[in-house]
Every structure is written in structure tokens, then in C-alpha cells.
Design an enzyme around this catalytic site. Sequence first.
Site, PDB file in Angstrom:
ATOM      1  CE  LYS A  73      -3.663  -2.608   0.708  1.00  0.00           C
ATOM      2  NZ  LYS A  73      -4.916  -2.691  -0.028  1.00  0.00           N
TER       3      LYS A  73
HETATM    4  C1  LIG Z   1      -0.917  -7.585   2.547  1.00  0.00           C
HETATM    5  C2  LIG Z   1      -2.027  -7.524   1.523  1.00  0.00           C
HETATM    6  N1  LIG Z   1      -1.978  -8.358   0.472  1.00  0.00           N
HETATM    7  C3  LIG Z   1      -2.945  -8.362  -0.471  1.00  0.00           C
HETATM    8  C4  LIG Z   1      -4.022  -7.505  -0.357  1.00  0.00           C
HETATM    9  C5  LIG Z   1      -5.059  -7.509  -1.442  1.00  0.00           C
HETATM   10  O1  LIG Z   1      -4.911  -6.339  -2.236  1.00  0.00           O
HETATM   11  P1  LIG Z   1      -6.220  -5.743  -2.954  1.00  0.00           P
HETATM   12  O2  LIG Z   1      -7.143  -5.360  -1.840  1.00  0.00           O
HETATM   13  O3  LIG Z   1      -5.737  -4.560  -3.704  1.00  0.00           O
HETATM   14  O4  LIG Z   1      -6.766  -6.833  -3.799  1.00  0.00           O
HETATM   15  C6  LIG Z   1      -4.101  -6.615   0.715  1.00  0.00           C
HETATM   16  C7  LIG Z   1      -5.232  -5.658   0.887  1.00  0.00           C
HETATM   17  O5  LIG Z   1      -6.327  -5.876   0.479  1.00  0.00           O
HETATM   18  C8  LIG Z   1      -3.080  -6.612   1.675  1.00  0.00           C
HETATM   19  O6  LIG Z   1      -3.117  -5.756   2.722  1.00  0.00           O
HETATM   20  N1  LIG Z   2      -6.461  -4.982   2.494  1.00  0.00           N
HETATM   21  C1  LIG Z   2      -6.827  -3.596   2.480  1.00  0.00           C
HETATM   22  C2  LIG Z   2      -8.329  -3.387   2.395  1.00  0.00           C
HETATM   23  C3  LIG Z   2      -8.631  -2.056   1.787  1.00  0.00           C
HETATM   24  O1  LIG Z   2      -8.150  -2.095   0.485  1.00  0.00           O
HETATM   25  P1  LIG Z   2      -7.953  -0.767  -0.399  1.00  0.00           P
HETATM   26  O2  LIG Z   2      -6.981  -1.197  -1.431  1.00  0.00           O
HETATM   27  O3  LIG Z   2      -9.294  -0.390  -0.941  1.00  0.00           O
HETATM   28  O4  LIG Z   2      -7.421   0.308   0.506  1.00  0.00           O
HETATM   29  C4  LIG Z   2      -6.207  -3.006   3.730  1.00  0.00           C
HETATM   30  O5  LIG Z   2      -5.068  -3.416   4.003  1.00  0.00           O
HETATM   31  O6  LIG Z   2      -6.820  -2.196   4.385  1.00  0.00           O
END
Ligand SMILES: Cc1ncc(COP(=O)(O)O)c(C=O)c1O
Ligand SMILES: N[C@@H](CCOP(=O)(O)O)C(=O)O
Length: 519
Positions: A119
Site C-alpha cells: 500500500k
Molecule cells: C498484505 C495484503 N496483500 C494483499 C491484499 C489484497 O490487495 P487488494 O485489496 O488490492 O486486492 C491486501 C489488501 O487488500 C493486503 O493488505
Molecule cells: N487490504 C486492504 C483493504 C482495503 O483495500 P484498499 O486497497 O481499498 O485500501 C487493507 O489493508 O486495508
Amino acid sequence: MSSQRYFSTRSSAEPHLTFEQAIIQGLAPDGGLYIPTAIPSILEGALEKWSNLSFAELAYEIMSLYISTDEIPSQDLKSLCKKSYSTFRAADVTPITTLQKDSGLYLLELFHGPTYAFKDVALQFVGNLFEYFLQRKNAGKAEDAADRDTITVVGATSGDTGSAAIYGLRNKKDVSVFILYPTGRVSPIQEAQMTTVLDKNVHTISLKGTFDDCQDIVKSIFGDVEFNSKYHVGAVNSINWARILAQITYYYHSYFQLSKNLGSTDFKARFVVPTGNFGDILAGFYAKRMGLPVDGLVIATNANDILDRFVKSGSYSKSETAGAAPVVHATLSPAMDILVSSNFERFLWYLARENLASTNEEAGSILASWMSDLKTKGTFSVPEVVLEAAKREFTSERISDEETAATIKSVYQKITPKYILDPHSAVGVAASLRRIEEDSKAGVQDVKYVSLSTAHPAKFSDAVEDALGQEEGFSFESDVLPQEFKDFSTKEKKNLFVDAADIEKVKAVIIEELAKEKL
Ligand SMILES: Cc1ncc(COP(=O)(O)O)c(C=O)c1O
Ligand SMILES: N[C@@H](CCOP(=O)(O)O)C(=O)O
């Protein structure tokens, strides 16, 4: 280049916004997500020209295709990219590592940012972008002027977005940050990363409920016209287009690293993405549509498998079986314990536009209808032609907790001895290994799997300790934990609690805390 405009997935009849407007607005008034009027194609020769760029330089080139210079002058955008990626511990920002060369398995390490999760790649940029827009709007105003433009960021997290947003926005003037997370459903480290930030403008709210409850409240707050117009609500979740845009870069950057590693571009690149809210892999979809030679995008889910079920059935349903109550499974990969993948709506719009609709307006109407059915009936199904189109873009695998733990162990023991995966990355690697075995049986050759490693293992001690605790010589404390995480236990913390998934209670907390900020 004429400036890209952005419109809602649910109604392109609404005003088309500039990039800045779309980023500041976050979510469309009709509840839709903003998408660009066109997906730009990279120029002839761009792949060769870009292949030796730094991550920040590459981010600038890609973002420039979506943000015209009359919105953000080139030098300013270059500075934003350079500043955003100067905070990463790895020189390559998101380095590729070889897990198993013989089988063509590579790992894209996305966790070298400030909060040790992918993120950071987007939220370091989003924080600087918010600051840039606000500084421009407030130019010439006194520091304490009553008419300063401000943003009240309200985000939902299942663990990683929260800390990444806080670290991307802390110390930013005219910004307040409120992060909602489900009580007891994030890891201790994830919670500590958020609650040890004592900055006056940062507020964490532990809410009794699920991530989906938090996400639904956030979206409802955006839909509260009076509250939104008074507090200028901003989005940091992947509903914000800037999140998707910033995540495109590492698909190109990893492709270039892999090409150099192999000394050739004569291979089929398949990206495997541990997926929850669909923001990460959606960036891969845009990267491919722009012109990156992607041979496949694989959705890897844990037991919360709405996307895997859609790819296999064409039905997008909260419930796993017709008539059953929706369930959010608590898994070893809690950040993906998500019932409804909010970003899937963007991809659905392209499916509707390219297979069912003859205009953007018609596609928006189809999306509005599908989203309405999802809200009222908990499900909708797409025609066969749409499902077939979806499967040309994505395939999927569902990985159980048992497979997740087994993969952490098998990588550590034999695939890449002593390499420690976090459980989310292990979901992706498990899916990759499954595909590699299938390819081998089918005689498929020249495929290289790039499995996205989305978090550092230090954030998920339970899963890693469960999988590796019996390994001779393994110590989570010395082999995994960064020093900064070791200090969390003694750090002062601040937190707020809401005892139900109640939007009015959340809004009351936000109003009260904003008032305190002014004291
Ligand atoms: C460590 C981790 N891996 C994978 C994901 C999945 O990513 P996305 O939500 O963009 O599909 C998330 C968050 O959702 C995450 O925090
Ligand atoms: N796994 C995410 C959930 C929110 O996903 P986002 O990509 O819409 O911010 C988190 O770690 O909070």
C-alpha cells in the site's frame, strides 16, 4: 496532451472531472468509482526507452499519460514521484527476487516502504498529491485563515491501508485522517503501526464489525452530502483512482527487471496477485491494456472467494451458496478477509462497455443495475459473453489456510531456503506453484510467474510462527522483526472505539475529534 477526464462507473452522464477533482472527490456522488475517459497506449518504443529508468522516473512517465501538464506541470509531477519513492528501503523500490529459477517463479517484493506493505507504493504518492493540491489551493492564505481548503480523509482498513495512509498523510497541513478498522481482525503489528502515531491530525477508530462494515460506512459517509460538503471528505482506499494509477508502475518496473535478469524479453510474463479489494491486480489490468506484454493475470484469493466464484460462474454473490447468509472467513491472510471487492466495479464497467453497451452511458446504467442488485439481493450474474471476456483478462485460484501455511513452510525449507513469506504473499505463491505444475503437465513453456509479495512477514507473526515455529534455528524475533517493530510494545498508543457498525456513531466521533484538533 489534452487533459484526461474522469467519470463515474455508474453514470457517465454526470460531469466529467479533472484529475484533481476526481482525486479530491474520491467517490462519485452516485456511489460509482471514477475511471479515465481513455486508457492510454504507451508509445512505440516506450518499453525499450523506459527499461532503464528508475522507479520514480518510470512512475512519472506512466502517470504523465493520465495527468496532463496543464493540471500538474511536469517538473512538479517529477518531484512528487521522486519524493514519494525516496522513502523506500530498497534502491529499486520494488525489487524482484528469484524464488525458483528452474520453474520460472519470481517474487515482486512490494513491502520495502515505510509500513512494510504494498500500500505504501500508492499511499506515499497519494499523501504527497493531497498536500500538493492543498498547498496550491491555499497559496497566499494565512496559516490560520478560516477559508483554508482542508481534507478530512476517512478510510477503512483490514490492516495495511490504514498504516500506509497514516504514514503517507501524517504531518500534512490541512489534512485530518480517520481510519476505521474491524476490532480484533487486524494483526497486533498492524494495529500498533496505526495507534502509535500520536499526531494531532491522525485518528484511528476500532469498530466492532468486519472490514466490509468499515468500508460500507466510509462509502456512506461519502454519500452524505451535508457531512461531505462540511468536512470535505477524502478517500485513501482504492476507490480513489490515484491508488490504482500509482500501482501500475511496479508491473512495468518488474517486467523490466525480469527482462534484464533473463537477458531476454522472449518469455510470457504472468502476474499472480493475492487479491482482496481488487485494487492491486486492477493496476495490472491497466498496465496490460496500456501495452505491457502481460500473458496473464491470476487472481489468488483466500477462503473469501467472491472473485474466484465469479470467474468460475459469472455470478457475483456475497453468499457462497444460494440462500446462505454471507460469511467473512477469518483466515491466515486477514487483510484479504473481504466479502465484496469494491474495486471490481471498475473492471465490470469495461466488461459492460465492451460486450453489452454501445455507449458509456449505457455501460453506466448496466453497472448501476448490477450494483443495485448486489445491494438489494446480494448477487447479480453476467451473461456468458461477459464471463468469457472476463476470463480472457483474469483467471483465478482459491487458496486455503492449509495451503497458505504449507507454502510458507515449503518455500522456507526447500524452494528458496530460509526465505520467509507473509501469508498474503504465500497465497500468491501457492497459486503460482499450482499453475507451474499445470503448465508442466500441459507442456507449456517459456512462462515466467511474477508473484506479488504484498507484505513483510513481520506484520503477521501468528501465521509465520505457526508455519515456521518448529523449524530448527528459526526465530521470529531475530529472523523477521525489524527493530522499529520491536519498539512498538513500549510506545504510547492512542485509539478510539465504536461499539457497533453505526455510521452516526462514527460521524459523531469524527466531528468531536475535528473540534479537538482546533483547540
Ligand atoms: C498484505 C495484503 N496483500 C494483499 C491484499 C489484497 O490487495 P487488494 O485489496 O488490492 O486486492 C491486501 C489488501 O487488500 C493486503 O493488505
Ligand atoms: N487490504 C486492504 C483493504 C482495503 O483495500 P484498499 O486497497 O481499498 O485500501 C487493507 O489493508 O486495508
